[in-house]
Design a protein around this motif. Structure first.
Motif: not given
Length: 79
Positions: A11-17
């Protein structure tokens, strides 16, 4: 130590992208407030401050200021 679950990492990687600005760090902290007297804060950042602890786990780089670090030791970040 502080751990990051696979679902939280994803989820964090998705938001950061999706962020318009590239952010290198996830900043986690504890502030005064909330029902129990403390509340958690999560944000994204590009800069590490002198009083930050840097924790790398599960492909995520967490920044935690030293005051908050005492409250968060042993925590697993979940989503």
């Amino acid at each position: 130590m502080i751990n990051i679950s696979d679902s939280a990492r994803d989820r964090l990687l998705h938001i950061m992208q999706q962020e318009k600005e590239d952010k290198n760090f996830v900043r986690v902290g504890v502030e005064s407030g909330g029902c129990s007297g403390l509340s958690y804060k999560l944000d994204f950042d590009n800069a590490k401050n002198d009083d930050d602890e840097l924790i790398k786990d599960n492909e995520i780089q967490l920044l935690i200021n030293k005051k908050s670090f005492l409250y968060l030791v042993g925590t697993t970040l979940e989503f």
